[in-house]
Design a protein around this motif. Structure first.
Motif, PDB file in Angstrom:
ATOM      1  N   UNK A 188       0.763  -1.201   0.057  1.00 27.05           N
ATOM      2  CA  UNK A 188       0.429  -0.110   0.150  1.00 27.05           C
ATOM      3  C   UNK A 188       0.832   1.776   0.190  1.00 27.05           C
ATOM      4  N   UNK A 189       0.390   2.360  -0.206  1.00 25.62           N
ATOM      5  CA  UNK A 189       1.191   3.703  -1.072  1.00 25.62           C
ATOM      6  C   UNK A 189       1.797   3.991   0.888  1.00 25.62           C
ATOM      7  N   UNK A 190       3.304   4.415   0.712  1.00 31.58           N
ATOM      8  CA  UNK A 190       3.911   4.540   1.806  1.00 31.58           C
ATOM      9  C   UNK A 190       4.975   6.134   1.938  1.00 31.58           C
ATOM     10  N   UNK A 191       4.519   6.998   2.436  1.00 36.30           N
ATOM     11  CA  UNK A 191       5.275   8.512   3.000  1.00 36.30           C
ATOM     12  C   UNK A 191       5.861   8.350   4.228  1.00 36.30           C
ATOM     13  N   UNK A 192       6.787   8.977   3.822  1.00 35.41           N
ATOM     14  CA  UNK A 192       8.190   9.005   4.169  1.00 35.41           C
ATOM     15  C   UNK A 192       8.542   9.910   4.430  1.00 35.41           C
ATOM     16  N   UNK A 193       8.604  11.360   5.890  1.00 37.17           N
ATOM     17  CA  UNK A 193       9.034  12.495   6.338  1.00 37.17           C
ATOM     18  C   UNK A 193      10.117  12.699   6.920  1.00 37.17           C
ATOM     19  N   UNK A 230      15.258  11.349  -3.788  1.00 37.99           N
ATOM     20  CA  UNK A 230      15.330  10.546  -3.834  1.00 37.99           C
ATOM     21  C   UNK A 230      16.002   8.925  -3.844  1.00 37.99           C
ATOM     22  N   UNK A 231      16.462   9.153  -2.537  1.00 32.56           N
ATOM     23  CA  UNK A 231      17.298   7.931  -1.471  1.00 32.56           C
ATOM     24  C   UNK A 231      15.585   7.042  -1.434  1.00 32.56           C
ATOM     25  N   UNK A 232      15.265   8.100  -0.554  1.00 34.96           N
ATOM     26  CA  UNK A 232      14.024   7.344  -0.152  1.00 34.96           C
ATOM     27  C   UNK A 232      12.630   6.621  -1.253  1.00 34.96           C
ATOM     28  N   UNK A 233      12.712   7.642  -2.380  1.00 36.84           N
ATOM     29  CA  UNK A 233      12.243   6.906  -4.222  1.00 36.84           C
ATOM     30  C   UNK A 233      12.947   5.438  -4.275  1.00 36.84           C
ATOM     31  N   UNK A 234      13.859   5.651  -4.539  1.00 36.40           N
ATOM     32  CA  UNK A 234      14.475   4.574  -4.754  1.00 36.40           C
ATOM     33  C   UNK A 234      14.508   3.101  -3.590  1.00 36.40           C
ATOM     34  N   UNK A 235      13.758   3.199  -2.568  1.00 36.39           N
ATOM     35  CA  UNK A 235      14.190   2.607  -1.058  1.00 36.39           C
ATOM     36  C   UNK A 235      12.897   2.228  -1.546  1.00 36.39           C
ATOM     37  N   UNK A 236      12.014   2.568  -2.179  1.00 36.02           N
ATOM     38  CA  UNK A 236      10.612   1.543  -2.136  1.00 36.02           C
ATOM     39  C   UNK A 236       9.555   2.972  -1.167  1.00 36.02           C
ATOM     40  N   UNK A 237       9.474   4.032  -0.771  1.00 32.19           N
ATOM     41  CA  UNK A 237       8.616   4.795  -0.911  1.00 32.19           C
ATOM     42  C   UNK A 237       8.105   5.369  -2.250  1.00 32.19           C
ATOM     43  N   UNK A 238       6.656   5.513  -2.016  1.00 27.94           N
ATOM     44  CA  UNK A 238       5.978   6.614  -2.544  1.00 27.94           C
ATOM     45  C   UNK A 238       5.483   7.622  -2.471  1.00 27.94           C
ATOM     46  N   UNK A 239       5.847   8.634  -1.653  1.00 28.92           N
ATOM     47  CA  UNK A 239       5.414  10.118  -1.437  1.00 28.92           C
ATOM     48  C   UNK A 239       6.721  10.241  -0.484  1.00 28.92           C
TER      49      UNK A 239
END
Lengths: 216, 276
Positions: free
Chosen positions: B75-80, B90-99
């Motif tokens: 399911x969608x995953x947002x990281x802040x 970029x690092x977070x998106x590459x690790x698999x975050x969606x937002x």
């Protein structure tokens, strides 16, 4: 003939720097495929099936595809009956052009990509119902009007209504999937839609296996 | 119909979930992946992980967290928290975050929003706005002598002030004007936290919420103040929120995600049914 259940198909994920492909990779792996992330035409071509993912802007994505010679490759793979699953931008780019940008898209599917009309929040973001009207094997076994996760501001509008495999309502009724022969492309993100979404990947892996079995 | 999203928020410190998650059935209540699995099963529509790690030396632990969670939860995953620059996004998106959610960095340099959304797409850029009613901050604004924000300057009679650095520094910027600005710069969503309501469990700041939500054309997530299921309903119906975020009511097991969904469905609010 191979035992269909034992084969682990290799499925390429076309990598052209457009969004989160890690989830696609994990979804394919969980569904019994060997996922191969690549931007190299020869590597992609050697796989049994192809996923064309994508998020982000139309123009920069088309430019990225062209610079890696992936635009021609995609058309060629589809013509060669390779099982093909487009996701989100991977659906939109199959059409002729998009209101989002100036670059010509791949032009496989006649029609235009349009922006949602004003009135609702844009992007269309969240879980919405998908009304499936196609009996394509990749969409089978998914209860009608299941919820899938969407995030997009533009939607595909194919000229040929027969290509529309599913619709969704957001202010207007729009095409949320196309399906014909070896091609399935969805506007939603099955890799972000929980177990319902994983069913689509499982179906696609099975569909790829079947096509391997059909080969001489 | 597009459904309203219910989003549990988890605070992560040095790779571990903190701040009172108290479920009986978990083997390890501090393990982000295990909690993510739990909430996914319960029917959460999305997850937000907030990195509250104080030392920047340990920031990379969050990348590992995102990698672990995204491998198991679809399911969608947002990281802040602690996202400073494009490279962090970029690092977070590459690790698999969606937002990825931006807060302090966006206020320090609003162009980060524009650059990030042009590069990665608006759909993955969330701007978190921490806002506080202006009443008691007039003096601190005077002292700070904030410049360069004329167009976004807070109206001290009516406004809400945006805070940065985890709610420690007033930015002298009006929350509604800032919301409009971030939408214009390409943000795909706003995560709006009322600092006045946060932690009090007495309801969201509905006035702030409806004002922001009706001022922008992008979705708004309500945050801060949920103490009952009725509060979730109010945030959606009165506050016009597109999604509701809550922490303690879910973490302490006061209500399950399922309870929340059943309640909202009974109020004729469109939600994604469980098990579908």
């Amino acid at each position: 003939m191979n035992d269909v259940t034992a084969v682990k198909p290799k499925i390429a994920i076309i990598d052209y720097q457009a969004g989160n492909i890690r989830s696609v990779e994990k979804a394919l792996t969980k569904s019994g495929a060997e996922a191969v992330v690549s931007s190299i035409p020869e590597v992609i071509e050697s796989c049994d099936g192809v996923v064309f993912p994508g998020q982000g802007a139309c123009d920069s994505s088309m430019l990225n595809l062209r610079s890696h010679f992936l635009d021609q490759l995609i058309l060629q793979l589809i013509a060669n009956e390779k099982p093909f699953l487009g996701v989100c931008l991977g659906l939109q780019l199959l059409l002729q052009h998009s209101e989002e940008g100036d670059e010509e898209c791949l032009g496989l599917i006649p029609g235009t990509v349009r922006r949602f009309p004003k009135g609702n929040k844009i992007p269309h973001m969240g879980w919405n119902e998908v009304n499936i009207i196609s009996d394509h094997p990749v969409l089978s076994g998914v209860p009608n009007n299941s919820h899938f996760y969407f995030v997009h501001s533009y939607f595909a509008q194919p000229t040929d209504k027969d290509m529309i495999a599913a619709t969704t309502i957001y202010g207007i009724e729009f095409c949320s999937a196309v399906a014909y022969e070896n091609v399935v492309a969805v506007q939603f993100h099955p890799e972000k839609s929980g177990t319902t979404g994983l069913k689509i990947y499982e179906n696609f892996v099975q569909f790829t296996k079947m096509s391997m079995d059909d080969l001489p | 119909m597009l459904t309203k999203r219910i989003i549990p928020c988890l605070d992560v410190d040095n790779g571990r979930v903190v701040k009172g998650v108290s479920f009986v059935n978990l083997r390890d209540a501090g393990d982000p992946a295990e909690l993510a699995r739990f909430y996914d099963k319960e029917g959460a529509d999305e997850l937000v992980f907030l990195d509250i790690t104080a030392s920047s030396d340990n920031r990379d632990t969050m990348v590992d967290v995102v990698r672990d969670v995204s491998a198991e939860v679809f399911i969608p995953l947002t990281v802040g928290g602690g996202i400073r620059q494009i490279a962090d996004v970029r690092k977070m998106l590459e690790a698999g975050a969606d937002k990825v959610s931006l807060n302090t960095a966006a206020l320090q340099d609003p162009n980060v929003i524009k650059e990030a959304s042009e590069f990665f797409g608006s759909q993955c850029i969330v701007v978190a706005i921490d806002a506080k009613r202006n009443s008691d901050i007039y003096m601190s604004l005077q002292e700070q002598n904030v410049t360069g924000w004329e167009e976004l300057k807070v109206d001290l009679n009516t406004g809400w002030v945006v805070y940065t650095h985890g709610g420690r520094s007033p930015a002298g910027v009006d929350a509604v004007k800032w919301a409009q600005k971030v939408a214009e710069l390409g943000a795909g969503e706003i995560l709006l936290t009322s600092m006045d309501s946060d932690g009090h469990e007495s309801g969201y700041d509905l006035e702030l919420l409806s004002l922001v939500s009706s001022s922008v054309s992008i979705p708004v997530i309500a945050s801060g103040g949920a103490g009952s299921l009725e509060h979730l309903q109010q945030a959606i119906e009165v506050g016009k929120a597109d999604a509701v975020l809550a922490a303690s009511i879910f973490h302490f097991g006061t209500f399950s995600i399922g309870d929340a969904k059943t309640y909202l469905a009974n109020q004729n609010i469109a939600i994604r049914p469980l098990g579908k």
